[in-house]
Design a protein around this motif. Sequence first.
Motif, PDB file in Angstrom:
ATOM      1  N   SER A 219       0.806  -1.214   0.000  1.00 57.96           N
ATOM      2  CA  SER A 219       0.000   0.000   0.000  1.00 57.96           C
ATOM      3  C   SER A 219       0.840   1.265   0.000  1.00 57.96           C
ATOM      4  O   SER A 219       0.318   2.362  -0.182  1.00 57.96           O
ATOM      5  N   ARG A 445      -1.230  -2.450  -8.776  1.00 56.98           N
ATOM      6  CA  ARG A 445      -2.672  -2.156  -8.741  1.00 56.98           C
ATOM      7  C   ARG A 445      -2.956  -0.981  -7.819  1.00 56.98           C
ATOM      8  O   ARG A 445      -3.756  -0.093  -8.135  1.00 56.98           O
ATOM      9  N   ARG A 446      -2.285  -0.982  -6.672  1.00 51.25           N
ATOM     10  CA  ARG A 446      -2.495   0.119  -5.736  1.00 51.25           C
ATOM     11  C   ARG A 446      -1.995   1.436  -6.328  1.00 51.25           C
ATOM     12  O   ARG A 446      -2.644   2.485  -6.180  1.00 51.25           O
ATOM     13  N   ARG A 447      -0.913   1.390  -7.044  1.00 52.62           N
ATOM     14  CA  ARG A 447      -0.369   2.600  -7.671  1.00 52.62           C
ATOM     15  C   ARG A 447      -1.316   3.124  -8.763  1.00 52.62           C
ATOM     16  O   ARG A 447      -1.477   4.329  -8.924  1.00 52.62           O
ATOM     17  N   ARG A 448      -1.889   2.186  -9.519  1.00 55.20           N
ATOM     18  CA  ARG A 448      -2.808   2.629 -10.564  1.00 55.20           C
ATOM     19  C   ARG A 448      -4.040   3.300  -9.977  1.00 55.20           C
ATOM     20  O   ARG A 448      -4.588   4.258 -10.529  1.00 55.20           O
ATOM     21  N   GLU A 449      -4.480   2.773  -8.803  1.00 60.25           N
ATOM     22  CA  GLU A 449      -5.646   3.383  -8.162  1.00 60.25           C
ATOM     23  C   GLU A 449      -5.349   4.822  -7.755  1.00 60.25           C
ATOM     24  O   GLU A 449      -6.151   5.730  -7.981  1.00 60.25           O
ATOM     25  N   VAL A 450      -4.188   4.992  -7.170  1.00 55.47           N
ATOM     26  CA  VAL A 450      -3.808   6.336  -6.730  1.00 55.47           C
ATOM     27  C   VAL A 450      -3.377   7.182  -7.930  1.00 55.47           C
ATOM     28  O   VAL A 450      -3.547   8.411  -7.945  1.00 55.47           O
ATOM     29  N   VAL A 452      -4.584   7.738 -10.653  1.00 56.26           N
ATOM     30  CA  VAL A 452      -5.623   8.491 -11.377  1.00 56.26           C
ATOM     31  C   VAL A 452      -5.447   9.973 -11.119  1.00 56.26           C
ATOM     32  O   VAL A 452      -5.605  10.813 -12.020  1.00 56.26           O
ATOM     33  N   LYS A 466      -1.944  -4.010 -16.757  1.00 53.33           N
ATOM     34  CA  LYS A 466      -2.892  -4.701 -15.878  1.00 53.33           C
ATOM     35  C   LYS A 466      -3.303  -6.031 -16.492  1.00 53.33           C
ATOM     36  O   LYS A 466      -3.392  -7.046 -15.793  1.00 53.33           O
TER      37      LYS A 466
END
Length: 929
Positions: A219, A445-450, A452, A466
């Motif tokens: 995270s 995945r966590r980096r892609r979420e942030v 944005v 992804k």
Amino acid sequence: MPRLGLNDMDDDEDVVMESDDAYAQISNALADWGDDSTSKRALSEATESLRKKSVFSKAGFVRPTFSPNAHPGSSPGGRGASRLQKFTVGGEDGGEGSGNIVSGGEDMIVAAGFAGSLTSSALVAPVDEVEKSCCALGHEALRDLLAFSKNRAPEDDGAANSNFFDALARAANCRGDEGRAERNVWTLMEKLCEEGVDNLLNVRPEEYEESTPLDAIVSDVCSTPSEVIIECVNNDRLLRRRQIILEWLESCAEEDIVFYDPNAKSRNGRAAMWPQTMKNGGGRFHVDLEELKGLDGEDEAELLSSVFMMIRAGKLQDACALCAKAGQPWRAASISGSMPMGSNVDEIGNDSGSFFGNPKFALWRRTCWKLGRACAGKKKLNQNNKNGRLDKSAYEAAIYATLGNDFETMRNSPVLNGGFYDHLWVHFRCMVERATDECTFAHSRRRREVGVKYPFAGAGGGAGGKRAEDEQLAETGALANIDEGYTVDSFRSEEAQILWNRAVSALILAEGQVSSFISTALRGEGGGLGGGWLRFAAHFVAFFKVIGKGEQGQGGGQGANAFDEEDACEILKNYIAFLVDNKQVELVATYCSLLPETACVTTYAQTLMVVEDFEERKRMFGRGMDLFPELMEEILVLTVERIRDSEEFEDARKMKSLEYLCIDPAYRLEGLVQANNLLRMLLLQGKIESCKLLVVKYWPADSVSVIRELIEGNEEGRGERLEESGESVIWEHESLVAVIIAHTKFDLWREIVTKVEEDERRLAEGSLIGGGGVGLNKVEMEIFEKSKERERKEKLDRERKGVEDAAGDALVALQVVLQYSGGFLFMNDDEISEDEVRGAEIASLRKGLIPTVVNLIAYLLCVMGAFFEKEEGGGKEKARGQYQQIVDLATTLTDERYKIMDCLRSEDAAAILEKVAEAQVNVLRCVEK
């Protein structure tokens, strides 16, 4: 090689990329490495190098170095280095983390050319000398570990353990190829111990107190993928353990690398890529060609074989350099994307703002997977060329399947010959890569979420990244069910039953398997495998005993310790027996010190029994005093007793064993006890001559005085024992010596009197008169004969005087035994009950010796009486005195002070009375009328 999408060169020799090809995907991934122009320039130079058909010159492809602080137990670029080992947050070789491949592929190949360097020159020595050298090195390692363990600091344990394993690996290496398997086991133990000794015995040791949950690690979007992987490995002890085993498996393969030299004379200058194929093609070529012309196909197979062996040995960077040196920088590019992106730091540890590694790692991974599958589908996969090598497609399939983490393709590859180590390598590499992929992809995945709102450089490669991550995790999902147990059990070959491979399996499985291996190997065929196995097993159990993990049930229950104590003792004793047979008894004490006290005493005593040289005995005594001084007295006593009771040793060897108890004066009392025991045994066997030899030659004459000094000194710890038993032992010894002296003097007298009687007989017969007087007249002859006769009589008179003196000495010595104060060797009931064996022997001696002494006295006096009767003038009086002493003997026998009568049987008493009666008659006969 399958089609990579690099079109044929046009007239201007420009390289055109097809975006829908695998190679185009790699190129796109490489183009985004870092946020500066370094990586783009690297790709450009690589393409230019390809166009010019030359090798790398300056900036190769990105390969960061590894900071030792980032990954415990490793070293920068060390042997067996893998992808995890080379993660860093700062570069060393290429400025601020550029991490370029070392320029000049030739230097890199030379630097890597250590294959076979572990072969020892000791192999030229005879086999027995090699074995002795191995044993000596192993002993030195154990001795150093024992010395360290006495005053060790916990923080130094790792270095001490590492030195121990390293020394044993060198010892095994003395045996050349035969010792390679043993050396590998020691190396595995060394690597596992770098993370703590519990790593040897447990698959899941206790967690570090500072361990961080995985979710918290992934995270942290501010961390780079490489930093995340390092954190995951350091916090997941199971993953770290698997990584260590993987690194070990890779290091074991280093010696098998066959280095491909593009500049070898036999290649006729074919350092460029496929020279004959390009010549036949008019200078145009295609990297996707199925058929290569001339010798290019064989060269390609040889090159790819070396490339794969380097990857198998964890040397991907060297493999890239070799590809570049062989004129194939595009292949170097295709295999060099295994490093996830990381952030460079400057010299003082601050983030430099630049990056290294592959931001589209997942896409690269999937591409390698597909390339491996495509190569594995070739028809020529299992065909061999005339040099015995597989087709190049087999090596390409193995290379890209490895980089793509394709478990099935790797497992079925003909390149991996199905050996035990290759089997383990496939499983552990796939397990480790799968775990790190999960970690890296979860972070992405966590980096892609942030990302944005706050985009990160190389945040997983967008939608394509992804998709690649999902595909890779789906394809490798079965690897989540593979563990150490499955890995070992799934290898069905007979090779799994080789003892060294079983040792590796036990260390990999841990959790009680080490104990099981030791037990089954010992109870099965292990005991008969000779010095190599025994040396390994002995030092194996010795290590755990020294560090306090020797016996099951101590400090953690099943799995916490290495083996059963009974098995450990059996192994150590077997190895000690081997050392004794190998004439290396000087090494035994160290191993005996690891045995329980009882076993230590019996084993070291057994060893001392074979040592005969006094100087060597002193050295053995000194080693024992250094390691187990409190047991040495018991050991020495047991040694002497075993030699004494053995029927295979002669009397001289038994008597010489008493030397052990004379080395240190503190043990002289025990020595006197054993000397008495041996004297009693010899006397009971009627070996008077052996008793004389013991007293005169083998037992120090000053022993009684030394013991009395010890009693008077009342040394701490010994005074009480000496005071209680010393006088009793001295009394017994003096009594036994008195008997021996009496017999010695009696034998001397008998020898003299026999000679004198013979001379008198010959004189009476005239045979003693010698010749001489030749040429003399009658008168001169008479004078000569009278002179000779006078000389003979004077000589006989002197001899008769010698007989009289010898008889007096013998009589005194015999009477000392008979008139011994308190009774010769007399023991009361209380003394007998303290030592029943000794009491029974002394009682038997009294009943045998006292009648003998009485008879000897009677015989001596009777012979001397007759001897004196022959003398003229006063001879009768002397004879009567001798006969009278026989008569007086009866008084001595009945004197209660001497306790003689209880030793005489009725027939003995009757015979003595008969001699007394005869003597009385002779007394009357000799009275002067």
